[in-house]
Design an enzyme around this catalytic site. Structure first.
Site, PDB file in Angstrom:
ATOM      1  N   ASN A  22       0.220  -1.010   0.135  1.00 26.24           N
ATOM      2  CA  ASN A  22      -0.435  -0.442   0.301  1.00 26.24           C
ATOM      3  C   ASN A  22       0.875   1.121  -0.046  1.00 26.24           C
ATOM      4  O   ASN A  22       1.385   1.604   0.861  1.00 26.24           O
ATOM      5  CB  ASN A  22      -0.821   0.086   1.262  1.00 26.24           C
ATOM      6  CG  ASN A  22      -1.440   1.160   1.232  1.00 26.24           C
ATOM      7  OD1 ASN A  22      -1.733   2.098   0.502  1.00 26.24           O
ATOM      8  ND2 ASN A  22      -2.279   2.051   2.678  1.00 26.24           N
ATOM      9  N   LYS A  41      -0.248   4.380  -0.048  1.00 29.46           N
ATOM     10  CA  LYS A  41      -0.823   5.341   0.499  1.00 29.46           C
ATOM     11  C   LYS A  41      -0.552   6.377  -0.977  1.00 29.46           C
ATOM     12  O   LYS A  41      -0.760   6.700  -1.398  1.00 29.46           O
ATOM     13  CB  LYS A  41       0.168   6.002   1.822  1.00 29.46           C
ATOM     14  CG  LYS A  41      -0.174   4.310   2.812  1.00 29.46           C
ATOM     15  CD  LYS A  41      -0.090   5.117   4.048  1.00 29.46           C
ATOM     16  CE  LYS A  41       0.226   3.504   4.895  1.00 29.46           C
ATOM     17  NZ  LYS A  41       0.144   3.443   6.165  1.00 29.46           N
ATOM     18  N   HIS A  99     -10.090   0.506   4.550  1.00 24.49           N
ATOM     19  CA  HIS A  99      -8.407   1.354   5.068  1.00 24.49           C
ATOM     20  C   HIS A  99      -8.498   1.547   6.704  1.00 24.49           C
ATOM     21  O   HIS A  99      -9.689   2.786   6.695  1.00 24.49           O
ATOM     22  CB  HIS A  99      -7.415   2.105   4.605  1.00 24.49           C
ATOM     23  CG  HIS A  99      -5.705   1.788   4.551  1.00 24.49           C
ATOM     24  ND1 HIS A  99      -5.512   2.990   5.198  1.00 24.49           N
ATOM     25  CD2 HIS A  99      -5.345   1.023   4.737  1.00 24.49           C
ATOM     26  CE1 HIS A  99      -4.095   2.419   5.890  1.00 24.49           C
ATOM     27  NE2 HIS A  99      -3.700   0.858   5.148  1.00 24.49           N
ATOM     28  N   GLU A 148      -6.771   4.127   7.348  1.00 24.74           N
ATOM     29  CA  GLU A 148      -7.337   5.801   7.375  1.00 24.74           C
ATOM     30  C   GLU A 148      -8.214   6.250   6.697  1.00 24.74           C
ATOM     31  O   GLU A 148      -8.932   7.259   6.899  1.00 24.74           O
ATOM     32  CB  GLU A 148      -5.771   5.912   6.524  1.00 24.74           C
ATOM     33  CG  GLU A 148      -4.166   6.113   7.369  1.00 24.74           C
ATOM     34  CD  GLU A 148      -3.446   5.376   6.648  1.00 24.74           C
ATOM     35  OE1 GLU A 148      -3.163   5.203   5.159  1.00 24.74           O
ATOM     36  OE2 GLU A 148      -2.464   4.703   7.179  1.00 24.74           O
ATOM     37  N   GLU A 177      -6.078  -5.377  10.426  1.00 23.09           N
ATOM     38  CA  GLU A 177      -4.561  -4.432  10.678  1.00 23.09           C
ATOM     39  C   GLU A 177      -4.905  -3.257  11.932  1.00 23.09           C
ATOM     40  O   GLU A 177      -5.211  -2.125  11.065  1.00 23.09           O
ATOM     41  CB  GLU A 177      -4.573  -3.592   9.895  1.00 23.09           C
ATOM     42  CG  GLU A 177      -4.553  -4.025   7.897  1.00 23.09           C
ATOM     43  CD  GLU A 177      -3.515  -2.906   7.450  1.00 23.09           C
ATOM     44  OE1 GLU A 177      -2.358  -2.985   6.601  1.00 23.09           O
ATOM     45  OE2 GLU A 177      -3.819  -1.427   6.975  1.00 23.09           O
ATOM     46  N   GLY A 225       1.475   2.872  10.766  1.00 23.98           N
ATOM     47  CA  GLY A 225       2.699   3.739  10.024  1.00 23.98           C
ATOM     48  C   GLY A 225       3.532   4.165  11.681  1.00 23.98           C
ATOM     49  O   GLY A 225       3.733   5.203  12.347  1.00 23.98           O
ATOM     50  N   SER A 257       2.636  -2.010  10.727  1.00 25.53           N
ATOM     51  CA  SER A 257       4.493  -1.947  10.178  1.00 25.53           C
ATOM     52  C   SER A 257       5.058  -3.323  10.492  1.00 25.53           C
ATOM     53  O   SER A 257       5.783  -3.722  11.077  1.00 25.53           O
ATOM     54  CB  SER A 257       5.046  -1.339  12.148  1.00 25.53           C
ATOM     55  OG  SER A 257       4.124  -0.175  12.472  1.00 25.53           O
TER      56      SER A 257
HETATM   57  C1  PEP Z   1      -0.898   0.144   5.638  1.00 31.09           C
HETATM   58  O1  PEP Z   1      -0.966   0.965   4.681  1.00 31.09           O
HETATM   59  O2  PEP Z   1      -1.681  -0.342   5.382  1.00 31.09           O
HETATM   60  C2  PEP Z   1      -0.094  -0.450   6.211  1.00 31.09           C
HETATM   61  C3  PEP Z   1      -0.010  -1.350   7.670  1.00 31.09           C
HETATM   62  O3  PEP Z   1       1.255   0.236   7.211  1.00 31.09           O
HETATM   63  P1  PEP Z   1       2.146   0.179   7.402  1.00 31.09           P
HETATM   64  O4  PEP Z   1       2.965  -0.590   6.671  1.00 31.09           O
HETATM   65  O5  PEP Z   1       3.278   1.375   7.266  1.00 31.09           O
HETATM   66  O6  PEP Z   1       2.608   0.430   9.382  1.00 31.09           O
END
Ligand code: PEP
Length: 251
Positions: A10, A12, A97, A99, A169, A175, A215
């Site tokens: 992803n 973003k 997601h 976000e 998630e 993040g 992460s």
């Molecule tokens: C994501 O954007 O779905 C995600 C898991 O981000 P990160 O790996 O940066 O935590």
């Protein structure tokens, strides 16, 4: 049942079309055809076409979009449509997601509508679910992810449910550099798998991959992927660098 692991990047709001071209050149040189894994890229909408073009000789790699609007077309300035995603050659759509939920205020009702629209367009929806830190500390993780899953599936027929992908998630892990332990991820993936079984039965539920995200990096990817019930990884930050992402997909 053996499920082919799914490794999804992803990006973003990162990587211009030019960045994506340079990324793919470096990444593809390190990653030969992987028959035993499904790879997916989620570039931002304006970069999707460039990534699809850059992967034309690697049709085994899928490209998806990070979001679509809840209506297929109309007076919705600034939005993106499932019809456009399909037309450009995207195969997957991220729905819900964290976000989208927490920065843009998307509700369960939005995810219900979007999941149905994506499935009707014959694209694969990847539904994201996950609890906040507050919900986790209150012991509500299972209840929250089951509610989000039920809402995501509410507008789908059972045959359409069988075609989805799911990503767990935890919001506190995205993040932040904090990752769920493999045991924590397995536990919640088990909760989600049981909820899928009660909705569509053992056989259909067994084919749905459940990815972990939050992460993930090159240091922890193998361990998370080896955890029971973890069928893949959805990766943000660590997928932005071609070398890092290449090493994760080979994990
Ligand atoms: C994501 O954007 O779905 C995600 C898991 O981000 P990160 O790996 O940066 O935590």
């Amino acid at each position: 049942m053996h499920r082919k692991p799914v490794l999804a990047a992803n990006w973003k709001l990162n990587h211009t079309p030019n960045d994506a071209r340079a990324f793919l050149q470096r990444f593809l040189a390190q990653v030969p055809k992987l028959n035993e894994r499904t790879l997916v890229f989620f570039p931002s909408a304006l970069t999707v076409g460039t990534v699809i073009e850059g992967l034309k000789d690697r049709p085994e790699i899928w490209v998806g979009v990070q979001n679509v609007h809840g209506e297929a077309q109309g007076a919705f300035t600034g939005e993106n449509s499932v019809l456009m995603a399909r037309d450009i050659g995207a195969r997957v759509v991220l729905v819900g997601h964290s976000e989208r939920r927490h920065v843009f205020g998307e509700s369960d009702a939005h995810t219900t509508k979007k999941m149905a629209l994506v499935a009707q367009a014959r694209l694969t929806p990847m539904l994201c679910v996950g609890e906040t830190l507050e919900e986790r500390e209150a012991g509500r993780t299972g209840e929250v992810v089951e509610r989000q899953l039920a809402a995501g599936l509410a507008g789908l027929e059972d045959g359409q449910v069988a075609g989805i992908m799911l990503a767990y998630e935890p919001v506190w892990a995205i993040g932040t550099g904090r990752t769920a332990t493999p045991a924590d991820a397995s536990e919640i993936h088990g909760v989600l798998r049981r909820a899928l079984v009660s909705r569509v039965g053992d056989k259909a539920a067994a084919g749905i991959p459940i990815l972990y995200g939050g992460s993930v990096n090159r240091g922890n990817a193998s361990q998370l992927l080896a955890a029971p019930d973890v069928d893949g990884l959805l990766v943000g930050g660590a997928s932005l660098d071609a070398d890092s992402w290449a090493s994760i997909v080979r994990a």
